[in-house]
Design a protein around this motif. Structure first.
Motif, mmCIF file in Angstrom:
data_model
loop_
_atom_site.group_PDB
_atom_site.id
_atom_site.type_symbol
_atom_site.label_atom_id
_atom_site.label_comp_id
_atom_site.label_asym_id
_atom_site.label_seq_id
_atom_site.Cartn_x
_atom_site.Cartn_y
_atom_site.Cartn_z
ATOM 1 N N PHE A 28 0.820 -1.213 0.000
ATOM 2 C CA PHE A 28 0.000 0.000 0.000
ATOM 3 C C PHE A 28 0.853 1.262 0.000
ATOM 4 O O PHE A 28 0.385 2.316 -0.442
ATOM 5 N N LEU A 29 2.091 1.173 0.511
ATOM 6 C CA LEU A 29 2.947 2.356 0.570
ATOM 7 C C LEU A 29 3.452 2.748 -0.815
ATOM 8 O O LEU A 29 3.554 3.935 -1.144
ATOM 9 N N THR A 78 -7.531 -16.491 -2.310
ATOM 10 C CA THR A 78 -7.427 -16.215 -0.877
ATOM 11 C C THR A 78 -6.658 -14.919 -0.677
ATOM 12 O O THR A 78 -5.867 -14.504 -1.530
ATOM 13 N N GLY A 79 -6.896 -14.265 0.439
ATOM 14 C CA GLY A 79 -6.200 -13.010 0.711
ATOM 15 C C GLY A 79 -6.206 -12.665 2.185
ATOM 16 O O GLY A 79 -7.083 -13.097 2.949
ATOM 17 N N GLN A 80 -5.194 -11.895 2.585
ATOM 18 C CA GLN A 80 -5.052 -11.423 3.956
ATOM 19 C C GLN A 80 -4.439 -10.025 3.903
ATOM 20 O O GLN A 80 -3.550 -9.764 3.104
ATOM 21 N N VAL A 81 -4.913 -9.116 4.759
ATOM 22 C CA VAL A 81 -4.408 -7.742 4.797
ATOM 23 C C VAL A 81 -3.768 -7.491 6.155
ATOM 24 O O VAL A 81 -4.373 -7.765 7.199
ATOM 25 N N ASP A 82 -2.526 -6.987 6.132
ATOM 26 C CA ASP A 82 -1.844 -6.585 7.361
ATOM 27 C C ASP A 82 -2.190 -5.133 7.667
ATOM 28 O O ASP A 82 -1.994 -4.251 6.824
ATOM 29 N N VAL A 83 -2.707 -4.897 8.865
ATOM 30 C CA VAL A 83 -3.109 -3.553 9.277
ATOM 31 C C VAL A 83 -2.216 -3.113 10.432
ATOM 32 O O VAL A 83 -2.064 -3.828 11.426
ATOM 33 N N LEU A 84 -1.607 -1.942 10.314
ATOM 34 C CA LEU A 84 -0.720 -1.393 11.336
ATOM 35 C C LEU A 84 -1.245 -0.039 11.775
ATOM 36 O O LEU A 84 -1.372 0.879 10.968
ATOM 37 N N GLU A 85 -1.600 0.046 13.066
ATOM 38 C CA GLU A 85 -2.137 1.279 13.635
ATOM 39 C C GLU A 85 -3.326 1.795 12.825
ATOM 40 O O GLU A 85 -3.425 2.979 12.503
ATOM 41 N N GLY A 86 -4.219 0.879 12.495
ATOM 42 C CA GLY A 86 -5.450 1.246 11.797
ATOM 43 C C GLY A 86 -5.286 1.512 10.313
ATOM 44 O O GLY A 86 -6.240 1.933 9.650
ATOM 45 N N ARG A 87 -4.097 1.213 9.778
ATOM 46 C CA ARG A 87 -3.843 1.495 8.364
ATOM 47 C C ARG A 87 -3.338 0.242 7.674
ATOM 48 O O ARG A 87 -2.444 -0.433 8.180
ATOM 49 N N ALA A 88 -3.940 -0.078 6.514
ATOM 50 C CA ALA A 88 -3.502 -1.239 5.735
ATOM 51 C C ALA A 88 -2.131 -0.946 5.132
ATOM 52 O O ALA A 88 -1.924 0.093 4.509
ATOM 53 N N VAL A 89 -1.186 -1.850 5.350
ATOM 54 C CA VAL A 89 0.172 -1.644 4.835
ATOM 55 C C VAL A 89 0.562 -2.694 3.807
ATOM 56 O O VAL A 89 1.375 -2.427 2.920
ATOM 57 N N ARG A 90 -0.026 -3.900 3.913
ATOM 58 C CA ARG A 90 0.343 -4.961 2.979
ATOM 59 C C ARG A 90 -0.803 -5.951 2.846
ATOM 60 O O ARG A 90 -1.487 -6.257 3.826
#
Length: 534
Positions: free
Chosen positions: A304-305, A378-390
């Motif tokens: 996402f970055l 299939t899919g998975q989203v990594d969320v860091l401090e309320g923000r999707a990063v990967r």
């Protein structure tokens, strides 16, 4: 009387002139000496070193400004005084011991002296030398002291830093080296022990012959690496070398290497590099690629970055395209799904991004070549401090599974239909059989040889005058219904069928009905099934 005193007057005048000249010269010399002394004083007062003069008795004749600053003395305080009067006994004894060596040897010497100051002990390199008078006699000792405390601390810190660096370089599993790459000569200056472990070449050998590194590279990779390295050497201070290649060890073992090099700041022709053994990583990638190909499973990842979507080789193959002709984005990737599947995967993506929910869906998509395939996405989203990063996941081609499932479903449906049809046919047959046996007074019986049970149908029981629930399954209970004179005939035929000597038997017997009346029956026997226990 008159006397000629011309010569005396001339002599007196000459003497007066000589005295005037001498007085003038003395004045000039005095001024010059004062100027010299002032220059001497200014020079040493502004010098960063501690300077001083001592007489034979150890009394200070001169101290510069730095002397007074270091020892926290008012200007002139030390003049005419000795070390015993100015410093601690230990400090004074150290100074006096070194002074005595100079007095005794009559030559300059260098000492290392430690002085106690407000911020702790300081180390100085002190030069003490004899000072002679105009007659050449030893009249004083000159002292010049240079504080080397910070220099020593810096050198000690540098030694500690070098020791830590050496320990680090020797403990890492990656090969680390430093080399000079001047046009006229290339030489390795340092390489750690990991190089020997990976390459199998002793570091002393590499120090003597730089070309051993290049010679160790796999023939298929050597030219590519040499061209890349030459470009790095000629590319200026900002050039970077990063190359993956294979080496062939002296034992014949092939290893994959990831090699990075940069130029060292402040050195025109010096480079530093680190090389990692990535053989296991390469093997894992190859195994992953083979596994993806066999299982038709591809991977993907979205950053996402950087807003960059990455596909694995198998994912490209599933979409009938290649990295050279297609750069995927989230939008173009979603457009591959069929109109029926696209809303489903779009909703799953949005929920993953906003809520962090994973997904595992079976959908359909159209490839670049127009093939319609079924996929498991299939899919998975990594969320860091309320923000999707990967985000990351997999694609699996399940078209063959879906085809097999459909074929199995159709086969199951066909089987169920046939079972229903055969059941209906069997029921109709049984009904016809029941009607036929009832009309024709025909009874049916079955002997279970293994379990020793005899079964007769309702028609057979009615033929002998018994009800449906009468008569047990005991074979001998049925045998007793046979007329005693005909029982041998029944037993003989049973034995023939049971032993396999005869497949069928047909005979006529008399039976005793429940009311004791006699009825003649025709009996036909066939083996319905032969079973044997293990």
């Amino acid at each position: 009387m008159c006397e000629d005193i011309t010569e005396r007057k001339q002599a007196e005048e000459a003497l007066a002139n000589l005295n005037a000249t001498l007085e003038r010269q003395v004045n000039d010399r005095t001024k010059a000496l004062r100027r010299s002394e002032e220059r001497f004083r200014q020079f040493f007062d502004h010098a960063p070193n501690v300077t001083a003069l001592k007489d034979h008795n150890g009394r200070y004749l001169y101290t510069n400004r730095r002397f007074n600053e270091v020892f926290r003395l008012a200007p002139g305080t030390a003049l005419g005084r000795t070390d015993d009067e100015l410093f601690s006994p230990e400090q004074a004894a150290q100074f006096q011991s070194h002074d005595q060596q100079v007095w005794t040897s009559c030559r300059g010497q260098e000492f290392e002296e430690i002085t106690q100051q407000d911020d702790g002990p300081h180390t100085s390199i002190v030069v003490k030398f004899p000072v002679t008078d105009s007659a050449g006699q030893l009249s004083a000792i000159g002292i010049i002291a240079t504080d080397v405390t910070e220099r020593n601390r810096t050198q000690e810190a540098l030694r500690e830093s070098e020791a830590r660096w050496q320990q680090f370089a020797e403990s890492v599993s990656s090969a680390f080296w430093i080399a000079d790459v001047a046009p006229e000569e290339r030489q390795v200056l340092y390489v750690n022990s990991a190089f020997t472990f990976i390459w199998g070449i002793e570091r002393e050998e590499l120090y003597q012959d730089w070309s051993l590194w290049l010679d160790s590279i796999h023939p298929d990779d050597r030219l590519r690496v040499k061209v890349s390295h030459d470009r790095f050497i000629g590319g200026g201070a900002s050039a970077v070398f990063h190359c993956e290649y294979r080496i062939v060890g002296r034992d014949g073992h092939i290893r994959w290497i990831s090699d990075r090099r940069v130029r060292m700041a402040g050195w025109e022709h010096r480079i530093a590099g680190i090389a990692e053994d990535i053989t296991h990583h390469k093997q894992q990638l190859a195994l992953m690629a083979q596994t993806e190909s066999i299982g038709k499973i591809g991977g993907w990842q979205f950053d996402f970055l950087t807003d960059r979507l990455w596909w694995s080789d198998e994912t490209y193959r599933l979409h009938d395209t290649t990295p050279e002709v297609f750069s995927p984005t989230v939008e173009t990737a979603l457009n591959f799904f069929t109109p029926e599947s696209r809303p489903i995967i779009t909703e799953a993506w949005l929920h993953g991004v906003t809520l962090g929910q994973p997904w595992d869906l079976e959908l359909e998509l159209l490839t670049v070549q127009g093939r319609r395939i079924a996929v498991r996405a299939t899919g998975q989203v990594d969320v860091l401090e309320g923000r999707a990063v990967r985000a990351y996941g997999t694609f699996q081609d399940i078209t063959e599974d879906k085809v097999a499932e459909e074929a199995l479903r159709q086969a199951h449906d066909d089987l169920e239909r046939k079972v229903v049809e055969r059941t209906a046919e069997l029921q109709a047959s049984q009904e016809r059989y029941a009607r036929a046996t009832a009309i024709g007074k025909v009874g049916v019986w079955e002997l279970d040889v293994l379990n020793g049970q005899y079964h007769g149908d309702a028609n057979l029981k009615a033929l002998f005058g018994y009800g449906t629930n009468e008569l047990s399954t005991d074979p001998f209970a049925w045998l007793r219904l046979v007329h005693p004179d005909d029982q041998p005939i029944a037993m003989r035929n049973w034995e023939l069928v049971q032993s396999g000597a005869a497949e069928t038997s047909h005979y006529e017997l008399r039976h005793i009905r429940k009311d004791s009346s006699i009825v003649w029956v025709t009996s036909e026997r066939v083996p319905s099934e032969i079973r044997r226990d293990a």
